[in-house]
Design a protein around this motif. Sequence first.
Motif, PDB file in Angstrom:
ATOM      1  N   LEU A 159       1.678  11.933  19.704  1.00  0.00           N
ATOM      2  CA  LEU A 159       2.077  11.337  20.974  1.00  0.00           C
ATOM      3  C   LEU A 159       3.597  11.239  21.046  1.00  0.00           C
ATOM      4  N   LYS A 160       4.127  11.466  22.224  1.00  0.00           N
ATOM      5  CA  LYS A 160       5.562  11.310  22.449  1.00  0.00           C
ATOM      6  C   LYS A 160       5.824   9.854  22.829  1.00  0.00           C
ATOM      7  N   VAL A 161       6.636   9.171  22.028  1.00  0.00           N
ATOM      8  CA  VAL A 161       6.951   7.770  22.280  1.00  0.00           C
ATOM      9  C   VAL A 161       7.996   7.677  23.385  1.00  0.00           C
ATOM     10  N   LEU A 162       7.633   6.993  24.466  1.00  0.00           N
ATOM     11  CA  LEU A 162       8.572   6.758  25.562  1.00  0.00           C
ATOM     12  C   LEU A 162       9.351   5.470  25.345  1.00  0.00           C
ATOM     13  N   ALA A 163       8.694   4.487  24.722  1.00  0.00           N
ATOM     14  CA  ALA A 163       9.352   3.204  24.437  1.00  0.00           C
ATOM     15  C   ALA A 163       8.576   2.483  23.347  1.00  0.00           C
ATOM     16  N   TYR A 164       9.319   1.717  22.545  1.00  0.00           N
ATOM     17  CA  TYR A 164       8.702   0.965  21.448  1.00  0.00           C
ATOM     18  C   TYR A 164       9.554  -0.260  21.164  1.00  0.00           C
ATOM     19  N   GLU A 165       8.894  -1.376  20.891  1.00  0.00           N
ATOM     20  CA  GLU A 165       9.583  -2.594  20.470  1.00  0.00           C
ATOM     21  C   GLU A 165       8.766  -3.268  19.379  1.00  0.00           C
ATOM     22  N   ASP A 166       9.454  -3.876  18.444  1.00  0.00           N
ATOM     23  CA  ASP A 166       8.855  -4.718  17.414  1.00  0.00           C
ATOM     24  C   ASP A 166       9.769  -5.933  17.373  1.00  0.00           C
ATOM     25  N   ILE A 167       9.427  -6.976  18.162  1.00  0.00           N
ATOM     26  CA  ILE A 167      10.400  -8.036  18.441  1.00  0.00           C
ATOM     27  C   ILE A 167       9.783  -9.430  18.486  1.00  0.00           C
ATOM     28  N   TYR A 168      10.671 -10.398  18.507  1.00  0.00           N
ATOM     29  CA  TYR A 168      10.319 -11.783  18.788  1.00  0.00           C
ATOM     30  C   TYR A 168      10.403 -11.967  20.292  1.00  0.00           C
ATOM     31  N   GLN A 169       9.400 -12.660  20.857  1.00  0.00           N
ATOM     32  CA  GLN A 169       9.473 -13.028  22.274  1.00  0.00           C
ATOM     33  C   GLN A 169       9.350 -14.545  22.385  1.00  0.00           C
ATOM     34  N   GLY A 170      10.083 -15.136  23.275  1.00  0.00           N
ATOM     35  CA  GLY A 170      10.053 -16.573  23.456  1.00  0.00           C
ATOM     36  C   GLY A 170       9.067 -17.031  24.520  1.00  0.00           C
ATOM     37  N   GLU A 171       8.756 -16.160  25.454  1.00  0.00           N
ATOM     38  CA  GLU A 171       7.869 -16.482  26.577  1.00  0.00           C
ATOM     39  C   GLU A 171       6.735 -15.475  26.648  1.00  0.00           C
ATOM     40  N   PRO A 172       5.535 -15.806  27.045  1.00  0.00           N
ATOM     41  CA  PRO A 172       5.124 -17.126  27.513  1.00  0.00           C
ATOM     42  C   PRO A 172       4.983 -18.146  26.392  1.00  0.00           C
ATOM     43  N   LYS A 173       4.923 -17.677  25.144  1.00  0.00           N
ATOM     44  CA  LYS A 173       4.973 -18.579  23.984  1.00  0.00           C
ATOM     45  C   LYS A 173       5.655 -17.818  22.865  1.00  0.00           C
ATOM     46  N   PRO A 174       6.299 -18.519  21.926  1.00  0.00           N
ATOM     47  CA  PRO A 174       6.941 -17.810  20.818  1.00  0.00           C
ATOM     48  C   PRO A 174       5.934 -16.953  20.051  1.00  0.00           C
ATOM     49  N   ALA A 175       6.313 -15.702  19.806  1.00  0.00           N
ATOM     50  CA  ALA A 175       5.424 -14.765  19.110  1.00  0.00           C
ATOM     51  C   ALA A 175       6.219 -13.568  18.620  1.00  0.00           C
ATOM     52  N   LEU A 176       5.671 -12.895  17.607  1.00  0.00           N
ATOM     53  CA  LEU A 176       6.178 -11.592  17.186  1.00  0.00           C
ATOM     54  C   LEU A 176       5.194 -10.557  17.720  1.00  0.00           C
ATOM     55  N   VAL A 177       5.718  -9.551  18.407  1.00  0.00           N
ATOM     56  CA  VAL A 177       4.861  -8.550  19.042  1.00  0.00           C
ATOM     57  C   VAL A 177       5.383  -7.142  18.791  1.00  0.00           C
ATOM     58  N   GLN A 178       4.471  -6.194  18.870  1.00  0.00           N
ATOM     59  CA  GLN A 178       4.825  -4.775  18.928  1.00  0.00           C
ATOM     60  C   GLN A 178       4.343  -4.255  20.274  1.00  0.00           C
ATOM     61  N   ARG A 179       5.126  -3.360  20.826  1.00  0.00           N
ATOM     62  CA  ARG A 179       4.796  -2.764  22.123  1.00  0.00           C
ATOM     63  C   ARG A 179       5.078  -1.276  22.048  1.00  0.00           C
ATOM     64  N   LEU A 180       4.207  -0.514  22.693  1.00  0.00           N
ATOM     65  CA  LEU A 180       4.362   0.941  22.684  1.00  0.00           C
ATOM     66  C   LEU A 180       3.965   1.498  24.034  1.00  0.00           C
ATOM     67  N   CYS A 181       4.695   2.487  24.481  1.00  0.00           N
ATOM     68  CA  CYS A 181       4.280   3.345  25.580  1.00  0.00           C
ATOM     69  C   CYS A 181       4.487   4.757  25.082  1.00  0.00           C
ATOM     70  N   ALA A 182       3.381   5.541  25.054  1.00  0.00           N
ATOM     71  CA  ALA A 182       3.439   6.899  24.510  1.00  0.00           C
ATOM     72  C   ALA A 182       2.565   7.815  25.352  1.00  0.00           C
ATOM     73  N   VAL A 183       2.922   9.102  25.374  1.00  0.00           N
ATOM     74  CA  VAL A 183       2.203  10.082  26.192  1.00  0.00           C
ATOM     75  C   VAL A 183       1.654  11.196  25.297  1.00  0.00           C
ATOM     76  N   LYS A 184       0.477  11.673  25.670  1.00  0.00           N
ATOM     77  CA  LYS A 184      -0.152  12.802  24.961  1.00  0.00           C
ATOM     78  C   LYS A 184       0.323  14.083  25.631  1.00  0.00           C
ATOM     79  N   GLU A 185       1.092  14.848  24.916  1.00  0.00           N
ATOM     80  CA  GLU A 185       1.707  16.032  25.517  1.00  0.00           C
ATOM     81  C   GLU A 185       0.807  17.265  25.499  1.00  0.00           C
ATOM     82  N   GLY A 186      -0.006  17.422  24.483  1.00  0.00           N
ATOM     83  CA  GLY A 186      -0.772  18.671  24.419  1.00  0.00           C
ATOM     84  C   GLY A 186      -2.220  18.529  24.186  1.00  0.00           C
TER      85      GLY A 186
END
Length: 189
Positions: A162-189
């Motif tokens: 998959l081609k990664v369009l965006a990725y985060e592995d971060i702390y978020q303060g809202e809506p509640k404190p948490a550590l999260v991973q986020r991905l947006c990826a596309v299947k090219e072939g």
Amino acid sequence: MKPWVWHTTNEDALTIAHVSVDNASPWVRRFVSQIPKTGTVLDLACGGGRHSFLLAEMGYSVLAVDQNISEIEKTANPFIYSKELNLEEEIWPLGGDKFTGIVVTNYLYRPHLDRLPEMLEKHGVLIYETFAQGNEQFGKPSNPNFLLKTGELLGLSQRHGLKVLAYEDIYQGEPKPALVQRLCAVKEG
């Protein structure tokens, strides 16, 4: 595609849908337009349907699945089909289905994680956001079985080309404190 259950009507349907759309994840909102409008989008472990309603509002055909779909069934929407499924059975209940997009938030079940990219059609988009290791310091979920390991979503993308369009592995303060991973990826072939 298999036939799915239509939602029943409810006098509060518009209010439920509006509140749900307002509560949609900013990450999902940011990348949902990357999903082609040519097929069906899977809202996996849809919960109350906040992302299903967002997708439907944007004109997508949606299959909303979860072990309990009672909330989402309260709203009649011709773009949303629902299916009550146990997503943690040994045999994957969505075998053979293909989607132009898959949206997953606040859910992780590793035994079937690698099935998601396989279910994407060519140019299909995976939008994934859930809790990561270290989140136990902020409360639940704290079980390592429900927390992504460092780079786990990137590894999933790499294994399946998959081609990664965006990725985060971060702390978020809202809506509640948490550590999260986020991905947006596309299947090219």
